[in-house]
Scaffold this motif. Structure first.
Motif, PDB file in Angstrom:
ATOM      1  N   CYS A   8      38.975  48.966  21.803  1.00  0.00           N
ATOM      2  CA  CYS A   8      38.761  49.909  22.914  1.00  0.00           C
ATOM      3  C   CYS A   8      40.039  50.094  23.721  1.00  0.00           C
ATOM      4  O   CYS A   8      41.009  49.345  23.557  1.00  0.00           O
ATOM      5  N   GLY A   9      40.018  51.114  24.604  1.00  0.00           N
ATOM      6  CA  GLY A   9      41.203  51.426  25.399  1.00  0.00           C
ATOM      7  C   GLY A   9      41.482  50.355  26.437  1.00  0.00           C
ATOM      8  O   GLY A   9      42.626  49.944  26.643  1.00  0.00           O
ATOM      9  N   GLN A  10      40.427  49.890  27.087  1.00  0.00           N
ATOM     10  CA  GLN A  10      40.616  48.894  28.155  1.00  0.00           C
ATOM     11  C   GLN A  10      39.363  48.018  28.252  1.00  0.00           C
ATOM     12  O   GLN A  10      38.249  48.549  28.258  1.00  0.00           O
ATOM     13  N   LEU A  11      39.565  46.734  28.320  1.00  0.00           N
ATOM     14  CA  LEU A  11      38.437  45.803  28.479  1.00  0.00           C
ATOM     15  C   LEU A  11      38.588  45.108  29.834  1.00  0.00           C
ATOM     16  O   LEU A  11      39.668  44.635  30.179  1.00  0.00           O
ATOM     17  N   VAL A  12      37.489  45.109  30.588  1.00  0.00           N
ATOM     18  CA  VAL A  12      37.524  44.579  31.955  1.00  0.00           C
ATOM     19  C   VAL A  12      36.396  43.572  32.109  1.00  0.00           C
ATOM     20  O   VAL A  12      35.242  43.883  31.807  1.00  0.00           O
ATOM     21  N   THR A  13      36.727  42.373  32.568  1.00  0.00           N
ATOM     22  CA  THR A  13      35.656  41.376  32.733  1.00  0.00           C
ATOM     23  C   THR A  13      36.027  40.292  33.748  1.00  0.00           C
ATOM     24  O   THR A  13      37.194  39.946  33.895  1.00  0.00           O
ATOM     25  N   SER A  14      35.033  39.797  34.464  1.00  0.00           N
ATOM     26  CA  SER A  14      35.185  38.574  35.240  1.00  0.00           C
ATOM     27  C   SER A  14      35.095  37.425  34.240  1.00  0.00           C
ATOM     28  O   SER A  14      34.735  37.647  33.081  1.00  0.00           O
ATOM     29  N   LYS A  15      35.387  36.215  34.694  1.00  0.00           N
ATOM     30  CA  LYS A  15      35.336  35.092  33.754  1.00  0.00           C
ATOM     31  C   LYS A  15      34.599  33.899  34.338  1.00  0.00           C
ATOM     32  O   LYS A  15      34.651  33.662  35.551  1.00  0.00           O
ATOM     33  N   GLY A  16      33.917  33.188  33.462  1.00  0.00           N
ATOM     34  CA  GLY A  16      33.266  31.948  33.881  1.00  0.00           C
ATOM     35  C   GLY A  16      31.767  31.975  33.642  1.00  0.00           C
ATOM     36  O   GLY A  16      31.200  32.961  33.166  1.00  0.00           O
ATOM     37  N   HIS A  17      31.138  30.840  33.966  1.00  0.00           N
ATOM     38  CA  HIS A  17      29.695  30.694  33.771  1.00  0.00           C
ATOM     39  C   HIS A  17      28.959  30.539  35.083  1.00  0.00           C
ATOM     40  O   HIS A  17      27.750  30.430  35.120  1.00  0.00           O
ATOM     41  N   THR A  18      29.735  30.476  36.182  1.00  0.00           N
ATOM     42  CA  THR A  18      29.106  30.318  37.497  1.00  0.00           C
ATOM     43  C   THR A  18      29.528  31.477  38.389  1.00  0.00           C
ATOM     44  O   THR A  18      30.539  32.142  38.130  1.00  0.00           O
ATOM     45  N   ALA A  19      28.743  31.722  39.433  1.00  0.00           N
ATOM     46  CA  ALA A  19      29.010  32.861  40.311  1.00  0.00           C
ATOM     47  C   ALA A  19      30.359  32.706  41.000  1.00  0.00           C
ATOM     48  O   ALA A  19      30.734  31.609  41.409  1.00  0.00           O
ATOM     49  N   LEU A  20      31.070  33.813  41.126  1.00  0.00           N
ATOM     50  CA  LEU A  20      32.364  33.801  41.812  1.00  0.00           C
ATOM     51  C   LEU A  20      32.146  34.164  43.275  1.00  0.00           C
ATOM     52  O   LEU A  20      31.361  35.065  43.590  1.00  0.00           O
ATOM     53  N   SER A  21      32.848  33.476  44.151  1.00  0.00           N
ATOM     54  CA  SER A  21      32.677  33.747  45.576  1.00  0.00           C
ATOM     55  C   SER A  21      34.027  34.008  46.224  1.00  0.00           C
ATOM     56  O   SER A  21      35.084  33.726  45.640  1.00  0.00           O
ATOM     57  N   GLY A  22      33.968  34.559  47.435  1.00  0.00           N
ATOM     58  CA  GLY A  22      35.196  34.810  48.184  1.00  0.00           C
ATOM     59  C   GLY A  22      36.200  35.615  47.379  1.00  0.00           C
ATOM     60  O   GLY A  22      35.844  36.531  46.634  1.00  0.00           O
ATOM     61  N   ASP A  23      37.485  35.251  47.512  1.00  0.00           N
ATOM     62  CA  ASP A  23      38.565  36.009  46.867  1.00  0.00           C
ATOM     63  C   ASP A  23      38.438  36.056  45.336  1.00  0.00           C
ATOM     64  O   ASP A  23      38.899  37.000  44.696  1.00  0.00           O
ATOM     65  N   ALA A  24      37.811  35.016  44.751  1.00  0.00           N
ATOM     66  CA  ALA A  24      37.700  34.968  43.281  1.00  0.00           C
ATOM     67  C   ALA A  24      36.893  36.144  42.729  1.00  0.00           C
ATOM     68  O   ALA A  24      37.021  36.498  41.555  1.00  0.00           O
ATOM     69  N   MET A  25      36.074  36.779  43.587  1.00  0.00           N
ATOM     70  CA  MET A  25      35.265  37.912  43.101  1.00  0.00           C
ATOM     71  C   MET A  25      36.123  39.087  42.630  1.00  0.00           C
ATOM     72  O   MET A  25      35.684  39.902  41.831  1.00  0.00           O
ATOM     73  N   SER A  26      37.348  39.181  43.166  1.00  0.00           N
ATOM     74  CA  SER A  26      38.171  40.337  42.751  1.00  0.00           C
ATOM     75  C   SER A  26      39.128  39.986  41.608  1.00  0.00           C
ATOM     76  O   SER A  26      39.885  40.829  41.136  1.00  0.00           O
ATOM     77  N   GLU A  27      39.058  38.720  41.139  1.00  0.00           N
ATOM     78  CA  GLU A  27      39.963  38.318  40.055  1.00  0.00           C
ATOM     79  C   GLU A  27      39.361  38.656  38.707  1.00  0.00           C
ATOM     80  O   GLU A  27      38.683  37.840  38.087  1.00  0.00           O
ATOM     81  N   ILE A  28      39.562  39.882  38.269  1.00  0.00           N
ATOM     82  CA  ILE A  28      39.012  40.262  36.971  1.00  0.00           C
ATOM     83  C   ILE A  28      40.145  40.384  35.955  1.00  0.00           C
ATOM     84  O   ILE A  28      41.296  40.606  36.323  1.00  0.00           O
ATOM     85  N   MET A  29      39.779  40.211  34.702  1.00  0.00           N
ATOM     86  CA  MET A  29      40.770  40.329  33.634  1.00  0.00           C
ATOM     87  C   MET A  29      40.757  41.771  33.110  1.00  0.00           C
ATOM     88  O   MET A  29      39.680  42.306  32.812  1.00  0.00           O
TER      89      MET A  29
END
Ligand code: ZN
Length: 412
Positions: A8-29
């Motif tokens: 695909c042209g672009q793949l976008v995803t958060s990472k991990g098995h637990t909920a992300l909180s605070g600043d980590a919520m915007s850390e997507i790959m």
């Protein structure tokens, strides 16, 4: 072993098995020119296409320029119900509130009457048709609440339908006997029935691992909520609650004390309570299409929830009151009305929503070991998802590595 490699042209995803909180919520790959290898419905590799293509052997499916995200997860729906309440739109337009409509015998209670009288077959067919429409908008997992039975038989009927649906797709049933008070019973009597009969029976039959409640003026007060949620916790249920939809009644404090997995709505929750919820690890599920459909102008302040360290998820609250089958609409409102950044909205609708309903280990992100549930958007950059709104931006949806056949009356 032959794998399937998606390009695909672009793949976008958060990472991990637990909920992300605070600043980590915007850390997507974000991976441009991406590839994802899938074996037996599970992801085995994600990265640059050239890298994935050299590591895995198999059939290549070219998704063109599409932006691929994890399948969306709707963590809060009242999708199983009978009938519709379009007549209430006119009442809302003439200034009647949700609670005015309920007090006049409409609202939840009119849906309870119709749902009690409906057959399981028709309830299931209606729910499946709505879920297919949600899937066409990118949803691959849903939560399904009971709450229109309001007696043992009616609640069990709804949960059995939810479990039945969960055999065909990723769905999670939630017991919501404490959605409203049935008109034929007194408050004390009904709370007692929930604690002594409904909760133990739902547990015995393994129909749900979650217990939900509607805490609000005109619905369940804090004292009633405490006795129901404590009884549920003792039986081993995971706790969730509708709080502060129309007013602040202290639901956040109780939820934090009981270490609830999640709380929903939070439109009137004071900012000072966000820190308590963050501390308790309780996920805040915002439902921004509900104020829209209720003619309200108070949206949950998700930006402040994140500043206070909370994990935020987003759902539709699909019900006959707020009949929204588009999680994308909720995501859009979460950006334009609730203070979420675009990247945070993606995390909210995928990984955090999955974690809110216990699916964080297998869904919500595109990583080795998880199910290959993903959405192809007809864009070349993920930032266009919230920038350009079209009736349907979704090109195709994959569940367990297979393209979902949408808008049919059964799952495939
Ligand atoms: Zn709800």
């Amino acid at each position: 072993m032959t794998d399937t490699i998606f390009r695909c042209g672009q793949l976008v995803t958060s990472k991990g098995h637990t909920a992300l909180s605070g600043d980590a919520m915007s850390e997507i790959m974000v991976v441009d020119g991406a590839g994802m290898a899938v074996r037996n419905g599970r992801i085995v590799g994600v990265g640059r296409f050239s890298d994935i293509d050299s590591r895995f052997n198999g059939r290549i499916i070219d998704l063109g320029d599409a932006v691929v995200t994890p399948g969306l997860v709707d963590p809060h729906t009242h999708c199983i119900f009978s009938g519709s309440r379009e007549s209430e739109l006119g009442m809302k337009l003439s200034g009647k509130s949700y609670m005015d409509i309920l007090a006049a015998g409409g609202g939840i209670l009119s849906t309870v009457r119709k749902t009690r009288n409906a057959s399981s077959e028709s309830l299931k067919a209606d729910a499946v048709s709505r879920i297919n429409s949600m899937m066409a908008g990118g949803v691959t997992s849903v939560e399904l609440k009971s709450g229109y039975g309001l007696n043992l038989e009616g609640e069990l009927k709804m949960l059995r339908i939810a479990c039945d649906i969960a055999h065909g797709m990723m769905a999670v049933p939630t017991y919501l006997g404490a959605h409203a008070f049935p008109p034929e019973k007194g408050r004390k009597e009904y709370v007692r029935e929930i604690v002594k009969e409904q909760l133990p029976e739902v547990k015995r039959l393994s129909l749900s691992s979650y217990c939900d409640i509607f805490i609000e003026k005109g619905a369940f007060n804090i004292r009633e909520a405490r006795s129901i949620l404590c009884a549920a916790k003792e039986l081993g249920f995971r706790i969730t609650a509708h709080i502060d939809e129309f007013s602040n009644t202290g639901g956040a404090v109780l939820a934090a004390e009981l270490a609830a997995v999640s709380v929903s709505h939070l439109a009137f929750t004071p900012r000072s309570d966000f820190a308590l919820l963050a501390e308790a690890g309780t996920i805040g599920i915002i439902l921004p299409s509900t104020p829209l459909f209720s003619m309200g102008n108070r949206y949950p302040d998700a930006g402040s929830m994140i500043s206070e360290g909370m994990a935020v998820a987003v759902g539709t609250d699909l019900s006959p009151n707020s009949w929204n089958e588009s999680l994308m609409l909720s995501c859009l409102l979460s950006v334009y009305r609730c203070g979420l950044k675009q990247e945070e909205a993606i995390t909210a609708a995928t990984l955090n929503s999955a974690c809110a309903i216990g699916l964080g280990g297998i869904a919500g992100s595109l990583e080795p070991g998880k199910r290959a549930d993903f959405v192809c958007f007809d864009f070349d950059d993920y930032r266009k998802i919230f920038y350009r709104y079209a009736a349907n931006q979704v090109k195709s949806v994959y569940s367990g590595g297979r393209e979902a056949v949408l808008n049919t009356t059964s799952f495939s």
